[in-house]
Design a protein around this motif. Structure first.
Motif: not given
Length: 782
Positions: A450-454, A459-460, A771-772, A778-780
């Motif tokens: 989550v820290a990486r995606l934020q 994101l929560k 997670h992938s 998120c990318q899309n």
């Protein structure tokens, strides 16, 4: 019973055309039994205040001039809205009331509260009559017959009885805001923004379902939209933050407006009477909205320190000056932040206990989630330094920070602060269903993922579901101690409660991550889609449901521009679906997919060499947890059959599970009866497998259990799952025990197929695969 209370402020009733617009809203929004609370039209209250001041100063000419302004405005409204007898009737009543005001002024008996009350009385009378002329059963109600005050306090039980006795279901009631009566029937006012307060009081007293505050803004914004063009209008704001904003002087809502709704289920929303079709802002209970970020600016404030501040003194002073006061403690000392115009009056109240610390202050307050405040405070100070704004005083608490300055925070500086502190990346709320082995590992991995995606998304993880229990926190769960939160706060739920909580989430994007093995939960997917949720599934049921249901779900997702990813439903963390999609997107054509899609059957077939009975290997695999509780579920091949169907549908093929031929890895009659019955006949399994194994060896092959999907040139599809003889030396024959393998043939990968191989089960790799999928989502979305 009153269903909804609607409140219209002065700006909503500032002209005849505005009365007509409000009437249209009432016609469209109200039913019999509903109430409409009104303020004085336009600037009428301000004009009446000036009239009172001229009376106090004994300025007769000024008094007469202002009274004529009042008369002209009201007559203008009456003449524009009514004709004939009704026009004359209302004008006569108005002129009589103005004569009474003049007579009271001449005899020195004019009362301030009674004078100010006329503004609301005139608004209620005009609107009720206009609605009646339009064909509605409307009735004006003087709130002094409903609200009684004793020693400065509302008599709640008496007022509730008066409201329930007066307000029936035969009329739309137009009620005066701002005013009440004391025990002797004398008029009292409810103070600044008293009409909003009247509306929520009335809702409480009449057991209403909802209150709509109609204003000249579309709702509650992240900052003043007149100063910052990209201010964010929030669809939902929690009551706690709304209360804090009110104490800090935000003009949209005021602290006492919210107090009657405490501990009730009454809904409150702020809407625009100038744009009634626009969605407003709903003020919701704790847990039904995530905490937002706000910047509210102010000017001409004084900061004072008070010695020996009593428990109720802040509330008493606030009532005295009819204005919100913000109270805080810093270094053990009590401070009040109040409008400079009232400092002298407040100083008199505290009689020598008040010290003026700073005067004529400008500045702003930053309101944000507790976890964000510390970092945002530093950012705000950095921006102020860059913009050469000198701080006179700063204070922060767990959910806000104050910045007080000499100079006003102009629109340019406010816009920069807003961009730096409020405007963020896109928001994504994650709801995780299934907290078994894979679910727990997924949550552990979330702490770093989550820290990486934020960096891209706000994101929560906001919800956890397991069996019949749920845990929701709209502002996000603390992933470091989610187990403790679960133990202390998880609640039993019904299906509709989960759907309600998901619908209430006011995030830009929402995703349900299904790590269950529940068919009934997968049947909720259409309900999640209706609530604008993306889907990530490790659950195979939805992807293998009946074709009509599956296609309907796909269509609903497409119509709402929502995404669904279920890569881990086949091959755990192996990138099978990604590879198939990439091949097709590149222009290649897939002609065949063959492989072993079960880690259990991979291990059993690869480990068997004839040195021990096949049934002993099955029992050994069961003891190690490799199989389902009843290993016949694995031996039936149904799990691989579903996985092959998922792959076929990913390739755009229209198949149902029954279109895939199935050959079990056991005699079919062993599938019936109990597990004990099976054990009693395990010799039949051993004989069955030994025969197949010998046939494979006789053909110089290895016995494997595979799925095969072939697509012929004309589009004919052949799909089957069953026992296969793999040529020695082939990728499938050399499969590592427990691995999955996918051998993909295409126009470009024909003689030398593409092989994807690796662990097809295991909680770590499956969780990583989910997670992938989340990263892909998120990318899309980005």
């Amino acid at each position: 019973m009153t269903r909804v209370v609607h409140k219209f402020g002065g700006s909503s009733l500032s002209s005849a055309s505005r009365y007509q617009a409000v009437a249209q809203i009432v016609v469209g929004q109200c039913q019999l039994g509903d109430c409409v609370v009104v303020s004085a039209a336009g600037k009428t209250t301000n004009t009446l205040v000036k009239l009172w001041q001229s009376y106090q100063q004994q300025e007769q000419q000024s008094f007469n001039d202002i009274l004529l302004q009042v008369e002209n405005h009201q007559i203008e409204l009456i003449n524009a809205l009514f004709q004939g007898e009704k026009q004359r009737q209302l004008a006569d009543i108005l002129l009589t009331e103005l004569q009474v005001i003049t007579q009271a002024a001449n005899t020195k008996t004019l009362n301030e509260a009674e004078l100010l009350a006329h503004g609301e009385l005139w608004s209620a009378r005009i609107l009720a009559n206009y609605l009646s002329e339009s064909g509605l059963q409307a009735q004006a109600i003087d709130a002094r017959t409903l609200f009684t005050v004793h020693n400065g306090q509302l008599v709640h039980q008496q007022n509730k009885q008066a409201c329930l006795a007066t307000l029936d279901n035969d009329h739309i009631f137009v009620v005066t805001g701002f005013i009440a009566a004391d025990d002797q029937g004398n008029t009292v006012t409810l103070g600044r923004n008293g009409s909003d307060y009247s509306a929520t009081l009335l809702a409480n007293y009449s057991d209403a379902e909802a209150v709509s505050i109609w204003t000249d803004t579309q709702g509650v914004f992240s900052t003043d939209p007149r100063k910052v063009s990209n201010a964010i209008k929030y669809p939902k704001v929690c009551r706690e933050q709304a209360n804090l904003l009110a104490r800090l002087g935000n003009p949209v809502l005021h602290a006492k407006t919210l107090s009657p709704l405490k501990n009730t289920s009454i809904k409150l929303q702020v809407r625009s009477s100038f744009d009634p079709e626009a969605p407003g802002t709903e003020i919701v209970k704790a847990g039904y909205s995530k905490a937002k970020r706000f910047i509210t600016s102010f000017d001409n404030l004084d900061l004072v320190r008070v010695d020996r501040l009593g428990v109720n003194e802040v509330r008493e002073v606030s009532q005295l000056i009819q204005h919100s006061i913000h109270h805080f403690v810093q270094n053990g000392e009590e401070f009040l932040l109040l409008p400079g115009a009232f400092t002298h009056q407040v100083s008199q109240y505290f009689a020598g206990r008040l010290t003026l610390v700073e005067s004529h202050l400008q500045g702003f307050a930053l309101v944000a989630p507790k976890a964000d405040i510390s970092a945002l405070e530093l950012q705000a100070k950095s921006v102020l330094t860059e913009q050469d704004v000198v701080l006179r005083f700063a204070h922060s608490d767990e959910d806000y920070a104050l910045f007080l300055t000499d100079q006003a925070i102009d629109s340019d500086v406010l816009a920069i602060l807003h961009d730096k502190l409020v405007n963020k990346g896109r928001e994504l709320a994650v709801i995780i269903a299934g907290l078994g082995n894979v679910g727990e590992v997924f949550l552990e991995q979330c702490q770093t993922q989550v820290a990486r995606l934020q960096a891209q998304f706000d994101l929560k993880v906001v919800g956890l579901l397991r069996s019949q229990q749920m845990l929701f926190a709209a502002s996000g769960l603390n992933l470091d101690n989610w187990q403790t939160q679960w133990q202390n706060e998880a609640q039993a739920y019904e299906q509709n409660e989960v759907l309600e909580r998901i619908e209430e989430l006011d995030y830009e994007h929402k995703v349900v991550v299904d790590i269950t093995a529940s068919e009934s939960f997968s049947l909720l997917y259409p309900e999640f889609v209706k609530r604008d949720c993306h889907l990530i599934s490790a659950n195979k049921y939805a992807g293998t449901a009946q074709q009509d249901w599956y296609l309907s779900l796909r269509q609903q997702l497409e119509e709402r521009n929502l995404l669904w990813r279920y890569n881990t439903s086949v091959g755990a963390g192996l990138p099978v679906n990604f590879a198939l999609a990439d091949l097709q997107n590149s222009g290649d054509k897939i002609t065949q997919v063959e492989g072993v899609f079960s880690g259990t059957l991979s291990w059993l077939c690869s480990e068997y060499d004839g040195s021990k009975a096949f049934s002993d290997l099955v029992l050994e695999a069961q003891a190690m947890g490799y199989t389902e509780p009843d290993p016949r579920e694995d031996l039936s091949g149904r799990d691989m059959q579903r996985k092959l169907l998922i792959l076929a549908r990913e390739l755009g093929l229209s198949l149902d599970v029954d279109d895939i031929d199935l050959e079990p890895l056991m005699p079919e009659h062993l599938a019936t009866g109990s597990w004990q019955d099976f054990l009693a006949k395990k010799d039949e399994l051993d004989a069955f497998y030994e025969t197949k194994f010998a046939q494979a060896k006789a053909n110089h092959c290895e016995l494997r259990y595979t799925g095969l999907l072939s697509i012929a040139e004309g589009g004919k599809v052949d799909a089957k799952v069953g026992i296969a003889f793999a040529e020695q030396g082939s990728a499938i024959a050399n499969l590592t025990p427990g691995d999955n393998i996918f051998v993909v043939k295409t126009l470009w990968y024909d003689a030398n197929p593409l092989v994807i191989q690796g662990p097809g089960a295991g909680k770590e790799v499956t969780a990583a695969g989910i997670h992938s999928d989340l990263f892909w989502l998120c990318q899309n979305l980005k």
